[in-house]
Design an enzyme around this catalytic site. Structure first.
Site, PDB file in Angstrom:
ATOM      1  N   ASP A  40       0.852  -1.198   0.000  1.00 25.38           N
ATOM      2  CA  ASP A  40       0.000   0.000   0.000  1.00 25.38           C
ATOM      3  C   ASP A  40       0.883   1.242   0.000  1.00 25.38           C
ATOM      4  O   ASP A  40       2.000   1.220   0.529  1.00 25.38           O
ATOM      5  CB  ASP A  40      -0.933   0.009   1.222  1.00 25.38           C
ATOM      6  CG  ASP A  40      -2.138   0.917   1.021  1.00 25.38           C
ATOM      7  OD1 ASP A  40      -3.245   0.383   0.772  1.00 25.38           O
ATOM      8  OD2 ASP A  40      -1.976   2.159   1.101  1.00 25.38           O
ATOM      9  N   ASP A  63       4.246   2.348  -4.080  1.00 23.44           N
ATOM     10  CA  ASP A  63       3.431   3.172  -4.995  1.00 23.44           C
ATOM     11  C   ASP A  63       3.332   2.400  -6.298  1.00 23.44           C
ATOM     12  O   ASP A  63       4.321   2.296  -7.036  1.00 23.44           O
ATOM     13  CB  ASP A  63       4.106   4.534  -5.211  1.00 23.44           C
ATOM     14  CG  ASP A  63       3.322   5.416  -6.177  1.00 23.44           C
ATOM     15  OD1 ASP A  63       2.292   4.955  -6.729  1.00 23.44           O
ATOM     16  OD2 ASP A  63       3.731   6.573  -6.369  1.00 23.44           O
ATOM     17  N   VAL A  64       2.152   1.863  -6.588  1.00 23.70           N
ATOM     18  CA  VAL A  64       2.015   1.000  -7.768  1.00 23.70           C
ATOM     19  C   VAL A  64       2.260   1.760  -9.083  1.00 23.70           C
ATOM     20  O   VAL A  64       2.516   1.132 -10.110  1.00 23.70           O
ATOM     21  CB  VAL A  64       0.633   0.288  -7.820  1.00 23.70           C
ATOM     22  CG1 VAL A  64       0.451  -0.637  -6.638  1.00 23.70           C
ATOM     23  CG2 VAL A  64      -0.509   1.289  -7.938  1.00 23.70           C
ATOM     24  N   ASN A  90      -5.608  -4.138  -6.691  1.00 28.14           N
ATOM     25  CA  ASN A  90      -6.775  -3.438  -6.125  1.00 28.14           C
ATOM     26  C   ASN A  90      -6.530  -1.946  -5.894  1.00 28.14           C
ATOM     27  O   ASN A  90      -7.483  -1.175  -5.841  1.00 28.14           O
ATOM     28  CB  ASN A  90      -7.140  -4.137  -4.800  1.00 28.14           C
ATOM     29  CG  ASN A  90      -8.079  -3.323  -3.955  1.00 28.14           C
ATOM     30  OD1 ASN A  90      -9.288  -3.314  -4.182  1.00 28.14           O
ATOM     31  ND2 ASN A  90      -7.539  -2.591  -2.980  1.00 28.14           N
ATOM     32  N   TYR A 156     -11.402   7.862 -14.770  1.00 28.30           N
ATOM     33  CA  TYR A 156     -11.607   6.617 -14.012  1.00 28.30           C
ATOM     34  C   TYR A 156     -12.221   5.549 -14.913  1.00 28.30           C
ATOM     35  O   TYR A 156     -11.791   4.396 -14.917  1.00 28.30           O
ATOM     36  CB  TYR A 156     -12.521   6.932 -12.826  1.00 28.30           C
ATOM     37  CG  TYR A 156     -12.764   5.781 -11.876  1.00 28.30           C
ATOM     38  CD1 TYR A 156     -11.841   5.480 -10.876  1.00 28.30           C
ATOM     39  CD2 TYR A 156     -13.927   5.017 -11.963  1.00 28.30           C
ATOM     40  CE1 TYR A 156     -12.074   4.433  -9.989  1.00 28.30           C
ATOM     41  CE2 TYR A 156     -14.159   3.975 -11.080  1.00 28.30           C
ATOM     42  CZ  TYR A 156     -13.234   3.694 -10.093  1.00 28.30           C
ATOM     43  OH  TYR A 156     -13.463   2.656  -9.225  1.00 28.30           O
ATOM     44  N   LYS A 160     -10.584   1.992 -16.004  1.00 23.87           N
ATOM     45  CA  LYS A 160     -11.215   0.709 -15.680  1.00 23.87           C
ATOM     46  C   LYS A 160     -11.530  -0.097 -16.941  1.00 23.87           C
ATOM     47  O   LYS A 160     -11.394  -1.325 -16.947  1.00 23.87           O
ATOM     48  CB  LYS A 160     -12.486   0.938 -14.850  1.00 23.87           C
ATOM     49  CG  LYS A 160     -12.213   1.469 -13.437  1.00 23.87           C
ATOM     50  CD  LYS A 160     -11.238   0.591 -12.665  1.00 23.87           C
ATOM     51  CE  LYS A 160     -11.204   0.894 -11.183  1.00 23.87           C
ATOM     52  NZ  LYS A 160     -10.155   0.108 -10.471  1.00 23.87           N
ATOM     53  N   THR A 191     -17.947   1.213   1.435  1.00 25.97           N
ATOM     54  CA  THR A 191     -16.659   1.307   2.123  1.00 25.97           C
ATOM     55  C   THR A 191     -16.690   2.520   3.052  1.00 25.97           C
ATOM     56  O   THR A 191     -17.647   3.303   3.041  1.00 25.97           O
ATOM     57  CB  THR A 191     -15.514   1.493   1.104  1.00 25.97           C
ATOM     58  OG1 THR A 191     -15.797   2.662   0.338  1.00 25.97           O
ATOM     59  CG2 THR A 191     -15.384   0.295   0.176  1.00 25.97           C
TER      60      THR A 191
HETATM   61  N1  LIG Z   1     -15.746   1.415  -3.460  1.00 25.56           N
HETATM   62  C1  LIG Z   1     -16.421   1.232  -4.588  1.00 25.56           C
HETATM   63  O1  LIG Z   1     -17.640   1.489  -4.656  1.00 25.56           O
HETATM   64  C2  LIG Z   1     -15.719   0.663  -5.824  1.00 25.56           C
HETATM   65  C3  LIG Z   1     -16.490   0.323  -6.938  1.00 25.56           C
HETATM   66  C4  LIG Z   1     -15.866  -0.199  -8.064  1.00 25.56           C
HETATM   67  C5  LIG Z   1     -14.490  -0.384  -8.079  1.00 25.56           C
HETATM   68  N2  LIG Z   1     -13.753  -0.028  -6.996  1.00 25.56           N
HETATM   69  C6  LIG Z   1     -12.300  -0.237  -7.083  1.00 25.56           C
HETATM   70  O2  LIG Z   1     -11.888  -1.099  -6.031  1.00 25.56           O
HETATM   71  C7  LIG Z   1     -10.567  -0.759  -5.621  1.00 25.56           C
HETATM   72  C8  LIG Z   1     -10.559  -0.493  -4.130  1.00 25.56           C
HETATM   73  O3  LIG Z   1     -11.475   0.544  -3.849  1.00 25.56           O
HETATM   74  P1  LIG Z   1     -11.867   0.985  -2.358  1.00 25.56           P
HETATM   75  O4  LIG Z   1     -13.175   1.633  -2.438  1.00 25.56           O
HETATM   76  O5  LIG Z   1     -11.654  -0.149  -1.423  1.00 25.56           O
HETATM   77  O6  LIG Z   1     -10.764   2.136  -2.132  1.00 25.56           O
HETATM   78  P2  LIG Z   1     -10.102   2.695  -0.787  1.00 25.56           P
HETATM   79  O7  LIG Z   1      -9.842   4.150  -1.059  1.00 25.56           O
HETATM   80  O8  LIG Z   1     -10.868   2.304   0.425  1.00 25.56           O
HETATM   81  O9  LIG Z   1      -8.694   1.917  -0.759  1.00 25.56           O
HETATM   82  C9  LIG Z   1      -7.749   2.103  -1.764  1.00 25.56           C
HETATM   83  C10 LIG Z   1      -6.377   1.746  -1.201  1.00 25.56           C
HETATM   84  O10 LIG Z   1      -5.405   1.939  -2.258  1.00 25.56           O
HETATM   85  C11 LIG Z   1      -4.286   2.594  -1.713  1.00 25.56           C
HETATM   86  N3  LIG Z   1      -3.589   3.322  -2.790  1.00 25.56           N
HETATM   87  C12 LIG Z   1      -3.981   4.459  -3.416  1.00 25.56           C
HETATM   88  N4  LIG Z   1      -3.070   4.821  -4.326  1.00 25.56           N
HETATM   89  C13 LIG Z   1      -2.073   3.890  -4.286  1.00 25.56           C
HETATM   90  C14 LIG Z   1      -0.855   3.725  -4.978  1.00 25.56           C
HETATM   91  N5  LIG Z   1      -0.446   4.605  -5.897  1.00 25.56           N
HETATM   92  N6  LIG Z   1      -0.080   2.646  -4.678  1.00 25.56           N
HETATM   93  C15 LIG Z   1      -0.478   1.757  -3.736  1.00 25.56           C
HETATM   94  N7  LIG Z   1      -1.607   1.876  -3.028  1.00 25.56           N
HETATM   95  C16 LIG Z   1      -2.406   2.928  -3.306  1.00 25.56           C
HETATM   96  C17 LIG Z   1      -4.834   3.508  -0.635  1.00 25.56           C
HETATM   97  O11 LIG Z   1      -3.829   3.868   0.297  1.00 25.56           O
HETATM   98  C18 LIG Z   1      -5.943   2.653  -0.024  1.00 25.56           C
HETATM   99  O12 LIG Z   1      -5.465   1.844   1.036  1.00 25.56           O
HETATM  100  C19 LIG Z   1     -10.147   0.442  -6.471  1.00 25.56           C
HETATM  101  O13 LIG Z   1      -9.413  -0.011  -7.592  1.00 25.56           O
HETATM  102  C20 LIG Z   1     -11.479   1.030  -6.895  1.00 25.56           C
HETATM  103  O14 LIG Z   1     -11.368   1.783  -8.082  1.00 25.56           O
HETATM  104  C21 LIG Z   1     -14.327   0.493  -5.871  1.00 25.56           C
END
Ligand SMILES: NC(=O)c1ccc[n+]([C@@H]2O[C@H](COP(=O)([O-])OP(=O)(O)OC[C@H]3O[C@@H](n4cnc5c(N)ncnc54)[C@H](O)[C@@H]3O)[C@@H](O)[C@H]2O)c1
Length: 264
Positions: A40, A63-64, A90, A156, A160, A191
């Site tokens: 993370d 940092d991905v 993720n 976004y 995706k 979340t």
């Molecule tokens: N929450 C939703 O409704 C939803 C819906 C569809 C898709 N998604 C996708 O699911 C995934 C997780 O979403 P979430 O809602 O749990 O998000 P979140 O914000 O709760 O968690 C995201 C995590 O990614 C980490 N992060 C951010 N940038 C980073 C980087 N450059 N390198 C490494 N880590 C990094 C953050 O520190 C955080 O811990 C994402 O790809 C998001 O686009 C979420």
């Protein structure tokens, strides 16, 4: 030092697993017997989460979107475990909170960089390891936003959609070498972030629930369950697919009122 206890212990990397869907996935895979490597941007939170999972799990900052950061993190995982069986890409960020006309090129690049470049960089480095092993399973996080239009979320959405495209190409490239690549496309997930937006009245979750055929948002664990299925032997003949986990959101091609009418 390679501390993997048994060669049959599966090693799973989950990026962005300090919170949200990633953390739910890490917990699910740990409960299924995997040893987790949590990567993370927030390194302290990654380490903390690994400790919460118990002995044998590992967390590190990464940092991905940065090639050198990804290479360093994967090297640490290999030093620690010596193999990688599962990868869940993720990590993600939201889009710019404004309409397309007002968006900046830098903001656009940042969204694509974290989601698309990040998924590519981690998959490439872990893919090399899995191809050498002749086995592995990768799941990428797509979204309903990659498959249907959401105003103001163009970067976004592009990221995706690109992730689903990359899922198909990597799946076909690696299919004969034992590596499966799939994606999940969540709908709206309850979340901490979504709850905060709801509290600040920045997101109308009641309207979202009403537009969702199943009448509610997803729990993070429900996305984690789908991911667990796609990395498990239960899905041994599935590769290159994007599985919608959206309570029917993308299936609806009628006005919302038809949902109520259909329920009677
Ligand atoms: N929450 C939703 O409704 C939803 C819906 C569809 C898709 N998604 C996708 O699911 C995934 C997780 O979403 P979430 O809602 O749990 O998000 P979140 O914000 O709760 O968690 C995201 C995590 O990614 C980490 N992060 C951010 N940038 C980073 C980087 N450059 N390198 C490494 N880590 C990094 C953050 O520190 C955080 O811990 C994402 O790809 C998001 O686009 C979420």
């Amino acid at each position: 030092m390679n501390t993997a206890a048994h060669s049959d212990t599966r090693i799973a990397i989950v990026t962005g697993a300090a919170g949200g869907i990633g953390w739910a996935t890490a917990q699910r895979l740990a409960a299924d017997g995997c040893q987790l490597a949590i990567l993370d941007l927030d390194g302290d939170a990654a380490t903390q989460r690994a400790q919460e999972l118990g002995p044998g799990h590992f967390g590190t900052g990464c940092d991905v979107a940065s090639e050198s950061s990804v290479q360093a993190a994967i090297a640490k995982v290999m030093t620690r475990f010596g193999r990688v069986d599962t990868l869940v890409n993720n990590a993600g960020i939201g889009d710019q909170s404004t309409g397309t006309i007002e968006q900046t090129a830098e903001g656009f690049d940042r969204v694509l960089s974290v989601h698309l470049r990040g998924t590519f960089l981690v998959s490439r480095d872990v893919g090399r390891i899995m191809l050498d092993q002749g086995a592995g399973a990768i799941v990428n996080l797509s979204s309903i936003a990659g498959l249907a239009g959401i105003p103001g979320r163009n970067a976004y959405a592009a990221a995706k959609a690109g992730i689903s495209a990359m899922t198909r190409s990597m799946a076909c490239e690696w299919a004969r070498r034992g590596v499966r690549v799939n994606a999940v496309a969540p709908g709206y997930v309850r979340t901490v972030l979504v709850e905060k937006l709801e509290h600040d009245q920045a997101l109308d979750t009641e309207a979202i629930a009403a537009r969702t055929p199943m009448g509610r948002l997803a729990r993070p664990e429900e996305i984690a369950q789908a991911i667990q299925f796609l990395v498990s032997e239960q899905s041994s003949f599935i590769t290159g697919t994007t599985l919608n986990v959206d309570g029917g959101w993308l299936a609806l091609g009628a006005p919302e009122s038809a949902l109520e009418a259909g329920a009677h």
